[in-house]
Design a protein around this motif. Structure first.
Motif, PDB file in Angstrom:
ATOM      1  N   VAL A  19      38.449 -15.484  -2.850  1.00 29.03           N
ATOM      2  CA  VAL A  19      37.957 -15.198  -3.978  1.00 29.03           C
ATOM      3  C   VAL A  19      36.512 -14.932  -3.443  1.00 29.03           C
ATOM      4  O   VAL A  19      36.132 -15.344  -2.436  1.00 29.03           O
ATOM      5  N   ASN A  20      35.800 -14.025  -4.268  1.00 30.24           N
ATOM      6  CA  ASN A  20      34.337 -13.682  -3.974  1.00 30.24           C
ATOM      7  C   ASN A  20      33.728 -13.476  -5.038  1.00 30.24           C
ATOM      8  O   ASN A  20      33.902 -12.802  -5.953  1.00 30.24           O
ATOM      9  N   LEU A  21      32.337 -14.248  -5.425  1.00 28.44           N
ATOM     10  CA  LEU A  21      31.630 -14.273  -6.328  1.00 28.44           C
ATOM     11  C   LEU A  21      30.617 -12.768  -6.307  1.00 28.44           C
ATOM     12  O   LEU A  21      30.171 -12.375  -7.186  1.00 28.44           O
ATOM     13  N   ASP A  22      30.779 -12.105  -5.104  1.00 25.82           N
ATOM     14  CA  ASP A  22      30.193 -10.693  -5.074  1.00 25.82           C
ATOM     15  C   ASP A  22      31.027  -9.604  -5.506  1.00 25.82           C
ATOM     16  O   ASP A  22      31.808  -9.383  -4.606  1.00 25.82           O
ATOM     17  N   ASP A  23      30.885  -8.943  -6.453  1.00 25.81           N
ATOM     18  CA  ASP A  23      31.839  -7.662  -6.801  1.00 25.81           C
ATOM     19  C   ASP A  23      31.367  -6.582  -5.827  1.00 25.81           C
ATOM     20  O   ASP A  23      32.241  -5.590  -5.799  1.00 25.81           O
ATOM     21  N   GLY A  24      30.418  -6.659  -4.860  1.00 26.49           N
ATOM     22  CA  GLY A  24      30.171  -5.600  -4.143  1.00 26.49           C
ATOM     23  C   GLY A  24      30.669  -5.605  -2.614  1.00 26.49           C
ATOM     24  O   GLY A  24      30.588  -5.086  -1.717  1.00 26.49           O
ATOM     25  N   ALA A  25      31.240  -6.862  -2.582  1.00 26.94           N
ATOM     26  CA  ALA A  25      31.701  -7.187  -1.179  1.00 26.94           C
ATOM     27  C   ALA A  25      32.793  -6.177  -0.643  1.00 26.94           C
ATOM     28  O   ALA A  25      33.715  -5.976  -1.524  1.00 26.94           O
ATOM     29  N   LYS A  26      32.929  -6.094   0.456  1.00 23.07           N
ATOM     30  CA  LYS A  26      33.926  -5.140   0.931  1.00 23.07           C
ATOM     31  C   LYS A  26      35.296  -5.722   1.127  1.00 23.07           C
ATOM     32  O   LYS A  26      35.171  -7.163   1.415  1.00 23.07           O
ATOM     33  N   PRO A  27      36.304  -5.664   0.785  1.00 22.56           N
ATOM     34  CA  PRO A  27      37.727  -6.235   1.077  1.00 22.56           C
ATOM     35  C   PRO A  27      37.868  -6.893   2.408  1.00 22.56           C
ATOM     36  O   PRO A  27      37.256  -6.192   3.311  1.00 22.56           O
ATOM     37  N   ILE A  28      38.554  -7.756   2.446  1.00 23.78           N
ATOM     38  CA  ILE A  28      38.670  -8.430   3.549  1.00 23.78           C
ATOM     39  C   ILE A  28      39.688  -7.673   4.688  1.00 23.78           C
ATOM     40  O   ILE A  28      39.252  -7.815   5.965  1.00 23.78           O
ATOM     41  N   THR A  29      40.553  -6.629   4.378  1.00 23.19           N
ATOM     42  CA  THR A  29      40.979  -5.752   5.211  1.00 23.19           C
ATOM     43  C   THR A  29      40.121  -5.035   6.006  1.00 23.19           C
ATOM     44  O   THR A  29      40.140  -4.615   7.229  1.00 23.19           O
ATOM     45  N   GLU A  30      39.168  -4.566   5.239  1.00 18.84           N
ATOM     46  CA  GLU A  30      37.868  -3.792   6.021  1.00 18.84           C
ATOM     47  C   GLU A  30      36.911  -4.684   6.948  1.00 18.84           C
ATOM     48  O   GLU A  30      36.619  -4.437   7.991  1.00 18.84           O
ATOM     49  N   MET A  31      37.062  -5.974   6.276  1.00 21.22           N
ATOM     50  CA  MET A  31      36.077  -6.910   7.371  1.00 21.22           C
ATOM     51  C   MET A  31      36.967  -7.451   8.645  1.00 21.22           C
ATOM     52  O   MET A  31      36.238  -7.545   9.703  1.00 21.22           O
ATOM     53  N   ALA A  32      38.331  -7.396   8.608  1.00 23.49           N
ATOM     54  CA  ALA A  32      39.081  -7.921   9.554  1.00 23.49           C
ATOM     55  C   ALA A  32      40.231  -7.112   9.787  1.00 23.49           C
ATOM     56  O   ALA A  32      41.176  -7.263   9.717  1.00 23.49           O
ATOM     57  N   PRO A  33      39.851  -5.830  10.339  1.00 27.47           N
ATOM     58  CA  PRO A  33      40.909  -4.584  10.474  1.00 27.47           C
ATOM     59  C   PRO A  33      42.045  -5.182  11.558  1.00 27.47           C
ATOM     60  O   PRO A  33      41.440  -5.600  12.779  1.00 27.47           O
ATOM     61  N   GLY A  34      43.163  -5.197  11.485  1.00 29.56           N
ATOM     62  CA  GLY A  34      44.250  -5.661  12.560  1.00 29.56           C
ATOM     63  C   GLY A  34      44.328  -7.029  12.532  1.00 29.56           C
ATOM     64  O   GLY A  34      45.170  -7.307  13.342  1.00 29.56           O
ATOM     65  N   ALA A  35      43.602  -7.629  11.710  1.00 26.32           N
ATOM     66  CA  ALA A  35      43.835  -9.255  12.050  1.00 26.32           C
ATOM     67  C   ALA A  35      45.131  -9.748  11.244  1.00 26.32           C
ATOM     68  O   ALA A  35      45.749 -10.774  12.006  1.00 26.32           O
ATOM     69  N   GLU A  36      45.527  -9.205  10.232  1.00 20.67           N
ATOM     70  CA  GLU A  36      46.994  -9.931   9.556  1.00 20.67           C
ATOM     71  C   GLU A  36      48.173  -9.659  10.549  1.00 20.67           C
ATOM     72  O   GLU A  36      49.226 -10.571  10.813  1.00 20.67           O
ATOM     73  N   VAL A  37      48.191  -8.504  11.324  1.00 24.36           N
ATOM     74  CA  VAL A  37      49.165  -8.377  12.205  1.00 24.36           C
ATOM     75  C   VAL A  37      49.192  -9.175  13.288  1.00 24.36           C
ATOM     76  O   VAL A  37      50.081 -10.058  13.831  1.00 24.36           O
ATOM     77  N   LEU A  38      47.852  -9.692  13.719  1.00 22.35           N
ATOM     78  CA  LEU A  38      48.016 -10.658  14.774  1.00 22.35           C
ATOM     79  C   LEU A  38      48.276 -12.226  14.230  1.00 22.35           C
ATOM     80  O   LEU A  38      48.996 -12.817  15.104  1.00 22.35           O
ATOM     81  N   ILE A  39      47.879 -12.399  13.240  1.00 25.14           N
ATOM     82  CA  ILE A  39      47.999 -13.675  12.418  1.00 25.14           C
ATOM     83  C   ILE A  39      49.517 -13.795  12.507  1.00 25.14           C
ATOM     84  O   ILE A  39      49.976 -14.830  12.725  1.00 25.14           O
ATOM     85  N   ARG A  40      50.148 -12.756  11.959  1.00 22.38           N
ATOM     86  CA  ARG A  40      51.697 -12.727  11.681  1.00 22.38           C
ATOM     87  C   ARG A  40      52.513 -13.106  12.992  1.00 22.38           C
ATOM     88  O   ARG A  40      53.666 -13.623  12.913  1.00 22.38           O
ATOM     89  N   SER A  41      51.930 -12.555  14.023  1.00 24.39           N
ATOM     90  CA  SER A  41      52.634 -12.639  15.282  1.00 24.39           C
ATOM     91  C   SER A  41      52.596 -14.177  15.785  1.00 24.39           C
ATOM     92  O   SER A  41      53.603 -14.587  16.645  1.00 24.39           O
ATOM     93  N   HIS A  42      51.837 -14.907  15.294  1.00 29.68           N
ATOM     94  CA  HIS A  42      51.663 -16.407  15.844  1.00 29.68           C
ATOM     95  C   HIS A  42      52.214 -17.012  14.546  1.00 29.68           C
ATOM     96  O   HIS A  42      52.544 -18.307  14.682  1.00 29.68           O
ATOM     97  N   MET A  43      52.198 -16.605  13.391  1.00 30.50           N
ATOM     98  CA  MET A  43      52.806 -17.453  12.297  1.00 30.50           C
ATOM     99  C   MET A  43      54.017 -16.698  11.524  1.00 30.50           C
ATOM    100  O   MET A  43      53.858 -16.274  10.435  1.00 30.50           O
TER     101      MET A  43
END
Length: 396
Positions: A165-189
């Motif tokens: 969750v984020n209290l800031d309506d203007g915050a950028k999405p997590i996928t924009e903060m961390a591009p490519g991170a989910e693929v890496l995470i899933r490779s280890h989990m």
């Protein structure tokens, strides 16, 4: 090696001028760390509340914890509280945990299941979609419109099967903060989508939240700071240990030490695990997903400030649904709770005490070509993110 002097504030309560928020550029270039004042000053802490924690994505729970209509989880973000709930329509929504009538908090439960949220003060009742369903005696108020008094929504996202969750309506999405991170995470989990909560432990720590984070993102101390860290170091091939900053996220990854036959005092034969290595993903400012070597569980590690020199450290442990925990995994969780965690917390507390010393103004980073696997480069990276955030800028 000496650096620029920085005045100490003996109380942490004094007002600050603009210079007090600075980290001298000359000191940064010389390799000196964030000044001690940033770890105990109340005004800096209040800036962090508004400029970091009220504007950042906060990890709430795994998506499988909201496994049916009415299932909810709450999260406290310093003095704010958020309810995340799965509605009757299956949609996950988040709301400020406060009644719109007189400001009473709706629930103090961390988890639960409910078809509605009823205020314990005057029985105003809200559906899981946030709409005000009932408000006793309000028919006596001319023109009262229930649709104007629903719960106030909070941004919510699912990333790598975890809810944020984020209290800031203007915050950028997590996928924009961390591009490519989910693929890496899933490779280890590999079992990320089927996880269920095994255990959650909240520990109060007499240390600034940044002290806790610093300790978690460097490998320099592993072989020097205590017996439990030496135990962990025995499972990792440090020749391949790498710490990598990626802007608003980071990783520290270590391959397994060849020839390992037991971990956490238990033989590996017959055990299952997410990965045989050491994997950590960090998302700015305070969330970590990790896997310890040979453990069939995914851990969450979250430090939330409760004051300038106090924090709550939340350990979450998740295992694959329907698969019995191996003895190695059980031993790893016990070891984290009873041995490694307490050893780290003692370091956090003694560091916080030392930061108040008149003999300390700032540290120096261990960063160099010959210390890649022991480097404090993630500490430096994290310090820069903190400094830029409270000075009104963002980015890595």
């Amino acid at each position: 090696m000496t650096g620029p002097a920085h005045d100490h504030d003996s109380t942490g309560e004094a007002g600050m001028d603009g210079a007090d928020l600075t980290w001298d550029a000359g000191a940064q270039k010389a390799g000196f760390s964030l000044p001690a004042r940033f770890f105990y000053d109340r005004d800096i802490f209040e800036r962090e509340c508004t400029d970091i924690f009220y504007k950042s994505w906060q990890l709430v729970a795994h998506i499988n914890e909201l496994d049916g209509p009415g299932a909810f989880v709450t999260l406290d973000i310093i003095d704010q509280s958020v309810i995340v709930v799965r509605g009757a329509d299956g949609v996950i929504r988040a709301f400020h945990n406060v009644c719109r009538h007189r400001g009473n908090r709706l629930t103090e439960e961390r988890r639960g299941v409910s078809s509605a949220f009823v205020c314990g003060y005057h029985a105003w009742t809200y559906g899981t979609d946030g709409a005000l369903r009932g408000a006793p005696k309000t028919d006596a108020i001319p023109g009262f419109d229930r649709s104007c008094f629903g719960l106030v929504p909070v941004r919510v996202e699912v990333f790598a099967s975890f809810i944020f969750v984020n209290l800031d309506d203007g915050a950028k999405p997590i996928t924009e903060m961390a591009p490519g991170a989910e693929v890496l995470i899933r490779s280890h989990m590999p079992d990320l989508d089927t996880l269920e909560l095994i255990e959650e432990v909240d520990v109060p720590v007499a240390a600034n939240w940044k002290v806790i984070q610093e300790n978690s993102i460097e490998g320099y101390h592993f072989e020097y700071s205590g017996p439990e860290h030496k135990q962990l170091a025995k499972l990792i091939d440090f020749s391949g240990y790498r710490l990598t900053p990626h802007g608003e996220w980071w990783t520290y990854i270590g391959p397994p030490k060849p020839g390992t036959t037991e971990a956490y005092g238990v033989p590996l034969e017959g055990a299952t695990w997410q990965t045989d290595g050491f994997f950590n993903f960090g998302l700015w400012p305070n969330a970590t997903l990790y896997v310890f070597p040979y453990a069939d569980m995914v851990g969450t590690f979250i430090m939330t400030p409760t004051g300038p020199e106090t924090s709550t450290l939340r350990f979450g442990y998740y295992g694959p649904k329907g698969r019995a925990q191996s003895e190695v995994t059980k031993a790893c969780v016990r070891w984290m709770n009873e041995d490694l965690g307490p050893e780290d917390i003692r370091l956090n507390v003694t560091t916080q005490k030392g930061l108040r010393s008149l003999g300390y103004q700032h540290g120096v980073y261990l960063i160099g070509d010959g210390v890649t696997n022991r480097s404090e480069l993630l500490v430096r990276h994290f310090h820069h993110l903190c400094h830029r955030a409270i000075n009104g800028s963002s980015g890595a």
